[in-house]
Enzyme design. Structure first.
Site, PDB file in Angstrom:
ATOM      1  N   GLY A   9      -1.338 -31.694 -60.323  1.00  0.00           N
ATOM      2  CA  GLY A   9      -0.841 -31.315 -59.008  1.00  0.00           C
ATOM      3  C   GLY A   9       0.549 -30.699 -59.075  1.00  0.00           C
ATOM      4  N   ASP A  31      -9.221 -43.140 -61.853  1.00  0.00           N
ATOM      5  CA  ASP A  31      -9.980 -42.788 -60.661  1.00  0.00           C
ATOM      6  C   ASP A  31      -9.342 -43.478 -59.465  1.00  0.00           C
ATOM      7  OD1 ASP A  31     -11.773 -42.274 -58.655  1.00  0.00           O
ATOM      8  OD2 ASP A  31     -13.488 -43.233 -59.628  1.00  0.00           O
ATOM      9  N   ALA A  55      -2.896 -37.822 -54.808  1.00  0.00           N
ATOM     10  CA  ALA A  55      -3.327 -38.122 -53.442  1.00  0.00           C
ATOM     11  C   ALA A  55      -4.542 -37.284 -53.082  1.00  0.00           C
ATOM     12  CB  ALA A  55      -2.200 -37.842 -52.443  1.00  0.00           C
ATOM     13  N   TYR A  56      -5.196 -37.706 -52.022  1.00  0.00           N
ATOM     14  CA  TYR A  56      -6.265 -36.917 -51.401  1.00  0.00           C
ATOM     15  C   TYR A  56      -5.556 -36.041 -50.371  1.00  0.00           C
ATOM     16  CZ  TYR A  56     -10.772 -35.993 -49.049  1.00  0.00           C
ATOM     17  OH  TYR A  56     -11.888 -35.402 -48.509  1.00  0.00           O
ATOM     18  N   THR A  57      -5.405 -34.753 -50.662  1.00  0.00           N
ATOM     19  CA  THR A  57      -4.590 -33.881 -49.818  1.00  0.00           C
ATOM     20  C   THR A  57      -5.384 -32.845 -49.023  1.00  0.00           C
ATOM     21  OG1 THR A  57      -4.205 -32.398 -51.698  1.00  0.00           O
ATOM     22  CG2 THR A  57      -2.568 -34.129 -51.299  1.00  0.00           C
ATOM     23  N   THR A  96       3.952 -38.570 -46.417  1.00  0.00           N
ATOM     24  CA  THR A  96       3.895 -37.311 -45.674  1.00  0.00           C
ATOM     25  C   THR A  96       4.413 -37.425 -44.252  1.00  0.00           C
ATOM     26  OG1 THR A  96       2.327 -35.661 -44.785  1.00  0.00           O
ATOM     27  CG2 THR A  96       1.514 -37.884 -45.062  1.00  0.00           C
ATOM     28  N   ASP A  97       4.820 -36.298 -43.698  1.00  0.00           N
ATOM     29  CA  ASP A  97       5.209 -36.226 -42.290  1.00  0.00           C
ATOM     30  C   ASP A  97       4.014 -36.424 -41.359  1.00  0.00           C
ATOM     31  OD1 ASP A  97       4.575 -33.486 -43.468  1.00  0.00           O
ATOM     32  OD2 ASP A  97       4.451 -33.042 -41.322  1.00  0.00           O
ATOM     33  N   TYR A 120      -6.198 -37.797 -42.405  1.00  0.00           N
ATOM     34  CA  TYR A 120      -5.260 -37.716 -43.517  1.00  0.00           C
ATOM     35  C   TYR A 120      -4.019 -38.562 -43.231  1.00  0.00           C
ATOM     36  CZ  TYR A 120      -1.676 -35.772 -46.615  1.00  0.00           C
ATOM     37  OH  TYR A 120      -0.657 -35.628 -47.521  1.00  0.00           O
ATOM     38  N   TRP A 145       5.405 -29.842 -46.474  1.00  0.00           N
ATOM     39  CA  TRP A 145       5.306 -28.410 -46.771  1.00  0.00           C
ATOM     40  C   TRP A 145       5.656 -28.106 -48.239  1.00  0.00           C
ATOM     41  CZ3 TRP A 145       7.156 -24.964 -42.111  1.00  0.00           C
ATOM     42  CH2 TRP A 145       6.616 -25.466 -40.917  1.00  0.00           C
TER      43      TRP A 145
END
Length: 283
Positions: A9, A31, A55-57, A96-97, A120, A145
């Site tokens: 990532g 995993d 992360a799952y983004t 995250t925001d 999310y 961002w």
């Protein structure tokens, strides 16, 4: 030895440059949909610190796959933090925001009530709550961002589309701080080091680029620095519907991060210039 969850990532790639002696666990080894396995990886390696840069983004996909997103973003970080608490080692987790509702125009403080707009954000908030409950030496870093020369991100998308088209319509009523992944990586390392010496610094922090800007104006700066003659036409969020609702206000108050850790908000325009240089983009 520092252990990093994540391998390819944006932030993990930048961490590789900063931490040549760290061990990086990609999906092939760790995993994240199996929280117990993540905790086991920490227990087996007994590192000096752990940074979770995985992360799952897929924000839109999470709307129809919240169970997987919850396992990766919620349960796995909780398990990691618990394992770190047992070993009494620092755990730095990126959030995250999207845990906020994006209302108003004022920057969100770290203690502002959370109210995610979609799956999310809900799953990332679950991860935060699990990390805090574990009671380890921890820093939750909410950022926004993210961009870099690696992977998929807004900067690379704009470079591609700007070279193909004369005019692009970009959302102008969402405002936030673009954040270079390189600066996020450096902040994670600094937080881990300081937490190792002072557990009292544990807590939730904000870290985003300055100054705050709209997506449309971010695109204009990308084109200006890259020498791309593409006109940006402002549109509203309602003109660009997506499965997941985006926060209109992603401004975050990052003062605590500077006060506690001595880490100032990065200037994203200079970070953008560095990314363009990495990509070989010149005017």
């Amino acid at each position: 030895m520092i252990l990093v969850f994540g391998s390819t990532g944006q932030v993990a790639t930048e961490l590789r440059a900063l931490l040549p002696d760290a061990e990086f666990l990609g999906r092939d080894v760790a995993d994240l949909s199996d929280p117990a396995a993540c905790a086991g990886a920490i227990e087996a390696r007994r590192p000096t610190a752990v940074i979770n840069a995985a992360a799952y983004t897929a924000v839109d996909k999470a709307e129809s796959d919240e169970a997987t997103a919850h396992a990766v973003n919620g349960l796995a970080p909780s398990a990691m933090a618990q394992a770190c608490a047992v070993l009494d080692i620092p755990f730095v987790h990126i959030s995250t925001d999207y845990v906020f509702d994006g209302a108003g125009e004022a920057p969100f403080g770290v203690d502002h009530p959370t109210a995610p707009l979609g799956a999310y954000g809900r799953t990332k908030l679950a991860g935060e709550e699990g990390v805090r409950a574990a009671g380890s030496r921890f820093a939750i870093m909410r950022t926004s961002w993210v961009f870099s020369a690696h992977g998929g991100n807004f900067v690379k998308t704009m470079l591609r589309l700007g070279a193909e088209r004369d005019v692009l319509t970009i959302v102008a009523d969402q405002v936030g701080g673009p954040t270079p992944a390189r600066d996020i990586a450096a902040a994670c390392v600094a937080m881990a080091e300081q937490l190792g010496a002072d557990a009292a610094k544990s807590g939730t922090y904000h870290f985003s680029g300055a100054p705050d800007v709209s997506w449309a104006d971010f695109a204009r700066e990308i084109f200006a620095q890259a020498g791309i003659t593409c006109t940006v036409k402002d549109i509203e969020t309602r003109d660009f519907p997506t499965p997941a609702k985006r926060p209109a206000n992603s401004r975050m108050d990052c003062s605590a991060t500077e006060t506690i850790f001595g880490i100032a908000r990065p200037e994203w325009k200079s970070g953008l210039a560095d990314v363009l240089t990495d990509l070989g983009v010149t005017k």
